[in-house]
Design an enzyme around this catalytic site. Structure first.
Site, mmCIF file in Angstrom:
data_model
loop_
_atom_site.group_PDB
_atom_site.id
_atom_site.type_symbol
_atom_site.label_atom_id
_atom_site.label_comp_id
_atom_site.label_asym_id
_atom_site.label_seq_id
_atom_site.Cartn_x
_atom_site.Cartn_y
_atom_site.Cartn_z
ATOM 1 N N THR A 78 0.843 -1.208 0.000
ATOM 2 C CA THR A 78 0.000 0.000 0.000
ATOM 3 C C THR A 78 0.873 1.251 0.000
ATOM 4 O OG1 THR A 78 -1.622 -1.157 1.330
ATOM 5 C CG2 THR A 78 -1.819 1.220 1.274
ATOM 6 N N ARG A 87 -11.613 -9.597 -2.979
ATOM 7 C CA ARG A 87 -11.465 -8.993 -1.640
ATOM 8 C C ARG A 87 -11.281 -7.486 -1.759
ATOM 9 N NH1 ARG A 87 -6.912 -6.430 1.130
ATOM 10 N NH2 ARG A 87 -7.272 -6.538 3.376
ATOM 11 N N ILE A 88 -11.989 -6.745 -0.930
ATOM 12 C CA ILE A 88 -11.818 -5.287 -0.878
ATOM 13 C C ILE A 88 -11.228 -4.950 0.484
ATOM 14 C CG2 ILE A 88 -13.064 -3.090 -0.755
ATOM 15 C CD1 ILE A 88 -14.940 -4.154 -2.908
ATOM 16 N N GLY A 89 -10.146 -4.175 0.503
ATOM 17 C CA GLY A 89 -9.479 -3.833 1.768
ATOM 18 C C GLY A 89 -9.884 -2.455 2.236
ATOM 19 N N ASP A 90 -9.038 -1.866 3.081
ATOM 20 C CA ASP A 90 -9.376 -0.555 3.668
ATOM 21 C C ASP A 90 -9.076 0.605 2.731
ATOM 22 O OD1 ASP A 90 -6.515 -1.412 4.412
ATOM 23 O OD2 ASP A 90 -6.493 0.746 4.659
ATOM 24 N N GLY A 126 -1.711 -1.290 6.417
ATOM 25 C CA GLY A 126 -1.552 -2.342 7.429
ATOM 26 C C GLY A 126 -2.615 -3.398 7.265
ATOM 27 N N GLY A 163 -5.827 -4.509 6.734
ATOM 28 C CA GLY A 163 -7.024 -3.818 6.253
ATOM 29 C C GLY A 163 -8.247 -4.072 7.104
#
Lengths: 130, 195
Positions: free
Chosen positions: A1, A29-32, A52, A54
């Site tokens: 990231t 998958r969708i993270g932060d 970090g 997510g």
């Protein structure tokens, strides 16, 4: 990231975050990072970009919380960053960078290290990992 | 108004044994990106344009986990996501599940500026990218030898890979001791690495 936060001479804050996510992650998958308020947030008080784990960042709406404790608890940028890293992540591991409309810059992390750099108009510049 | 300031990051959860030359390489890239931002701020470029400019540079360099050099999915492909937010009016744009857009952060900016929405994902985001005429590349462009090797390690260890190493349970930090029943990918959530 990767991420960048900026406050310009007019006191306008902005934030941006971009990522490939986790190695060996499930497709879809969708993270932060793309979630406004979790991995990225900017308002008239500050700009924040997180990285970090997510799932921990999402649960704690980490980026918005920096702005919220500044707005409602009157903390300054450094106090706000310390507070959320210490009190919002539960067992999660993460880091963030932030700027305030007053030209302050801060970063916090509870991981072994975080690739980061910052600079201010008065000539201060720092690049660090650990 | 007041003084400008800028900060950049390339990810958290760094392997304590990261080789010295990798550390120097990372510091050079971070310094280069800061310099790009500083020159822009001194030329009165607005904050929203500076953050997009700097993150594009970080996406283009394969060193960190974004754009070219992104982590790989379980299928060995790349799915990228990004977001951008402008403080004064709290305008924002985000994208997820991108596989061919060279600079995801620029598409997020277009979602903010040129669409009625805040978040577009997967095929809808790719369709929007084609309509907006942003630069598209094959998914292979984002895949690096390093990451193919790391995905292989992660699969052999049947784990989610830290940016720089396979987590053995003992090294997952505070999470390691947590016997959380929460699973992801068939693994305890605690083996998930900081990205």
């Amino acid at each position: 990231t990767v991420g960048c936060v900026v406050v310009d001479k007019e006191g306008r804050c902005a934030a941006a975050t971009s990522t490939g996510g986790l190695m060996n992650k499930m497709t879809g998958r969708i993270g932060d990072s793309p979630l406004i308020g979790a991995g990225t947030y900017a308002c008239d008080l500050c700009g924040v970009s997180c990285t970090g784990e997510g799932e921990a960042i999402i649960r704690s709406t980490l980026a918005r919380d920096v702005a919220a404790v500044m707005e409602y608890n009157g903390l300054n940028l450094h106090e706000a960053v310390d507070f959320v890293i210490k009190n919002r992540l539960d067992e999660g591991k993460a880091g963030l960078i932030a700027v305030s409309k007053n030209g302050e810059v801060a970063c916090g992390f509870n991981t072994t290290g975080m690739f980061r750099g910052c600079a201010t108009e008065d000539g201060f510049m720092e690049v660090g990992i650990w | 108004m007041g003084p400008w300031a800028i900060a950049v990051h390339g990810g958290a959860g760094v392997d304590p044994n990261l080789p010295k030359e990798r550390q120097e390489e990372a510091k050079r890239l971070l310094t280069r990106c800061l310099d790009i931002g500083i020159v822009a701020l001194r030329s009165n470029v607005t904050a929203i344009d500076v953050v997009e400019l700097v993150v594009k540079e970080l996406e283009t360099d394969p060193l960190f986990n974004s754009g070219r050099g992104s982590a790989l999915t379980e299928n060995g492909t790349v799915e990228m996501e990004a977001s951008i937010m402008d403080g004064p009016k709290r305008r924002c744009g985000a994208v997820s599940g991108l596989t061919t857009v060279k600079n995801p952060v620029s598409l997020a900016r277009l979602v903010m500026d040129k669409s009625p929405h805040s978040f577009l994902a997967f095929s809808g985001a790719e369709e929007f990218a084609r309509k907006q005429g942003v630069e598209l590349v094959d998914n292979e462009y984002f895949i690096t030898e390093d990451n193919v090797g790391m995905l292989k390690l992660a699969k052999e260890a049947n784990s989610i890979l830290f940016d720089y190493r396979i987590p053995t349970i003992g090294t997952c930090g505070a999470g390691a001791t947590m016997d959380s029943p929460l699973q992801m990918n068939g693994l305890p959530i605690s083996v998930y690495a900081p990205e």
